[in-house]
Design an enzyme around this catalytic site. Sequence first.
Site, PDB file in Angstrom:
ATOM      1  CG  HIS A   1      -0.021   0.019   2.674  1.00  0.00           C
ATOM      2  ND1 HIS A   1       0.032  -1.091   3.247  1.00  0.00           N
ATOM      3  CD2 HIS A   1       0.316   0.944   3.226  1.00  0.00           C
ATOM      4  CE1 HIS A   1       0.512  -0.845   4.319  1.00  0.00           C
ATOM      5  NE2 HIS A   1       0.882   0.367   4.357  1.00  0.00           N
TER       6      HIS A   1
HETATM    7  C1  T46 Z   1       2.897   0.810   6.768  1.00  0.00           C
HETATM    8  C2  T46 Z   1       3.749  -0.529   7.134  1.00  0.00           C
HETATM    9  C3  T46 Z   1       5.162  -0.123   7.319  1.00  0.00           C
HETATM   10  C4  T46 Z   1      -4.150  -0.497  13.636  1.00  0.00           C
HETATM   11  O1  T46 Z   1      -5.420  -0.721  14.211  1.00  0.00           O
HETATM   12  N1  T46 Z   1      -3.563   0.462  13.860  1.00  0.00           N
HETATM   13  C5  T46 Z   1      -2.365   0.836  13.349  1.00  0.00           C
HETATM   14  O2  T46 Z   1      -1.837   1.956  13.713  1.00  0.00           O
HETATM   15  C6  T46 Z   1      -1.755  -0.107  12.306  1.00  0.00           C
HETATM   16  C7  T46 Z   1      -0.357   0.300  11.542  1.00  0.00           C
HETATM   17  C8  T46 Z   1      -2.505  -1.143  11.861  1.00  0.00           C
HETATM   18  N2  T46 Z   1      -3.863  -1.399  12.527  1.00  0.00           N
HETATM   19  C9  T46 Z   1      -4.465  -2.471  11.911  1.00  0.00           C
HETATM   20  C10 T46 Z   1      -5.126  -2.471  10.870  1.00  0.00           C
HETATM   21  C11 T46 Z   1      -4.926  -3.954  10.416  1.00  0.00           C
HETATM   22  O3  T46 Z   1      -6.161  -4.237  10.805  1.00  0.00           O
HETATM   23  O4  T46 Z   1      -3.434  -3.763  12.204  1.00  0.00           O
HETATM   24  C12 T46 Z   1      -3.626  -4.526  11.049  1.00  0.00           C
HETATM   25  C13 T46 Z   1      -2.477  -4.976  10.241  1.00  0.00           C
HETATM   26  O5  T46 Z   1      -2.489  -3.424   9.371  1.00  0.00           O
HETATM   27  P1  T46 Z   1      -1.864  -3.700   7.988  1.00  0.00           P
HETATM   28  O6  T46 Z   1      -2.364  -4.805   7.264  1.00  0.00           O
HETATM   29  O7  T46 Z   1      -1.923  -2.053   7.592  1.00  0.00           O
HETATM   30  O8  T46 Z   1      -0.248  -3.840   8.333  1.00  0.00           O
HETATM   31  P2  T46 Z   1       0.978  -3.710   7.358  1.00  0.00           P
HETATM   32  O9  T46 Z   1       2.300  -4.414   8.022  1.00  0.00           O
HETATM   33  O10 T46 Z   1       0.646  -4.285   5.875  1.00  0.00           O
HETATM   34  O11 T46 Z   1       1.369  -2.083   7.171  1.00  0.00           O
HETATM   35  C14 T46 Z   1       1.764  -1.410   8.160  1.00  0.00           C
HETATM   36  C15 T46 Z   1       0.929  -0.037   8.540  1.00  0.00           C
HETATM   37  O12 T46 Z   1      -0.363  -0.188   8.215  1.00  0.00           O
HETATM   38  C16 T46 Z   1       1.359   0.779   7.434  1.00  0.00           C
HETATM   39  O13 T46 Z   1       1.029   2.215   7.593  1.00  0.00           O
HETATM   40  O14 T46 Z   1       3.383   1.675   6.195  1.00  0.00           O
HETATM   41  O15 T46 Z   1       3.227  -1.250   8.170  1.00  0.00           O
END
Ligand code: T46
Length: 146
Positions: free
Chosen positions: A60
């Site tokens: 993303h």
């Molecule tokens: C990024 C990379 C480096 C939350 O509830 N609060 C938060 O602050 C974050 C970051 C995530 N979440 C929840 C949302 C999803 O249900 O945690 C779950 C996993 O998030 P996501 O699939 O977006 O995780 P990554 O590892 O793909 O991405 C994350 C960050 O979301 C993103 O901003 O830059 O790490």
Amino acid sequence: MVSLIELDRIAMKPEIINFRSCNDDRGKLVAIEGASGVPFDIKRVYYIYQTKEGVERGFHAHRALTQVAVAVAGSCRMHLDNGFSRASVDLNSPEYGILIKPGVWREMREFSGDCVLLVLADQHYDESDYIREYPEFKQWILENKV
Ligand code: T46
């Protein structure tokens, strides 16, 4: 030391931040302060850990969010794409962080089993700031000329 792998002939140049480590005979300590240690006031901190073997995360970009990611333990590879050029950075030191500005597609992979990826962010969590489809990201880049 983090290492940079250039994927394109004219690769984007990720900004690496070198944190000052206070070393003494007990070990090492890195302190990161908003506005000086990283170029923004820190509003949110999260960390990614116990990542299972072979897992890839990210996929993303953000419209407005700026972040700094640091592998405080272990290592992972961060792949960055600004819509025009790409680069990959191996994060493998608590003394180096990568600055990720808005409008950069990111993918993380090759997590070591002990990797703890600490992320400092300048905004609270906001799902509407995410662009999760690559074609939409490319379109957004063209429209926003970042
Ligand atoms: C990024 C990379 C480096 C939350 O509830 N609060 C938060 O602050 C974050 C970051 C995530 N979440 C929840 C949302 C999803 O249900 O945690 C779950 C996993 O998030 P996501 O699939 O977006 O995780 P990554 O590892 O793909 O991405 C994350 C960050 O979301 C993103 O901003 O830059 O790490």
